[in-house]
Design an enzyme around this catalytic site. Sequence first.
Site, PDB file in Angstrom:
ATOM      1  CB  THR A 159      -0.895   0.184   1.436  1.00 29.05           C
ATOM      2  OG1 THR A 159      -1.547  -1.192   1.296  1.00 29.05           O
ATOM      3  CG2 THR A 159      -1.791   1.074   1.295  1.00 29.05           C
ATOM      4  CG  ASP A 190      -6.363  -1.316   5.606  1.00 26.23           C
ATOM      5  OD1 ASP A 190      -5.869  -2.298   5.012  1.00 26.23           O
ATOM      6  OD2 ASP A 190      -5.563  -0.338   6.032  1.00 26.23           O
ATOM      7  N   GLY A 211      -0.489  -2.257   6.074  1.00 29.77           N
ATOM      8  CA  GLY A 211      -0.415  -3.521   6.797  1.00 29.77           C
ATOM      9  C   GLY A 211      -1.436  -4.571   6.509  1.00 29.77           C
ATOM     10  N   GLY A 213      -4.721  -5.732   6.410  1.00 28.94           N
ATOM     11  CA  GLY A 213      -6.082  -4.974   6.190  1.00 28.94           C
ATOM     12  C   GLY A 213      -7.232  -5.493   7.014  1.00 28.94           C
TER      13      GLY A 213
HETATM   14  N1  GLY Z   1      -3.835  -2.861   3.875  1.00 31.21           N
HETATM   15  C1  GLY Z   1      -4.111  -3.129   2.464  1.00 31.21           C
HETATM   16  C2  GLY Z   1      -5.177  -3.930   2.260  1.00 31.21           C
HETATM   17  O1  GLY Z   1      -4.997  -4.948   3.225  1.00 31.21           O
HETATM   18  O2  GLY Z   1      -5.555  -4.246   1.228  1.00 31.21           O
END
Ligand code: GLY
Length: 289
Positions: A159, A190, A211, A213
């Site tokens: 991300t 997330d 991290g 999500g």
């Molecule tokens: N943090 C990115 C995801 O879990 O999609």
Amino acid sequence: MKPKVIVHGGAGEIPDEHINNHIIGCETAINIAWEILNEGGDATSAVEAAIKHLEDIPEFDAGKGSFLNTEGFVEMDAMIMNGKDLNIGSVAGITRVKNPIQLAKQIMQNNEHNMLFGTAALNFARLKHLEERDPEWFVTEYTHKIWNTNQTDSNMYGTVGCVALDSYGDLCAGTSTGGTKNQQPGRIGDSPLVGCGAYADNLTAGVSSTGNGEDIMKVVLSKLAADLTAIEESAQDASKEAINIFQERTDSQAGLIMIDSQGEISCSYNTPRMSRAWINEKGQIESRV
Ligand code: GLY
């Protein structure tokens, strides 16, 4: 007010062969954002431009280079939030749109709703004449190999995100992602969820998280970190405490970048690596992985 800005290129086990491009990518993104802020541009423009740049670099899990889902195509999530008016723009499960962060900004500024997903989001992107690419364009040799070998280990959270404070004292935070390796079609992480992937409030802080999500959602990590600035002595203490709480409650992995309302920049993570770059007090770029 003196502008501030920090970007990240994700937390986790960043492969050795990607480190150089993570550093270059974060440093060029910070340069782009810094130039905008120094010329009197607002935090929203700086965040959008920095994240757009990171989305275009194939080594980051956002835009081109996003991880593929089990069916072999990308579905991306992004959000942006302004600390002055608490306005939010968020998009989930988007395909074809070259830069999901631009769509998130369009939703924030030109749509009555905060969040769009799937086909409706694509239609709105078309209405706003955002650039599109065929689904194959998003695939790289690296992401195709991960898909082809059915890798699902989720220790790499590529991300990308940016937090900026402009000369008018306004904060903005944004986050963009291609989700996780071989995720189920339709999974939403997330990143597009307010308070989870990002949060911004001029009264507390701007935060972008990266991290796992599924676990970030459990503690609403970005909002948690922003709120902790009210009780911790410094932004760095608040960032650290947010990651401590996250780890204690979920036994999982994440990282975050933050700028608080006083302009203090911070970063905390419990992953092996997290790529990031920022402008220090002397006006120089610093970067770490
Ligand atoms: N943090 C990115 C995801 O879990 O999609």
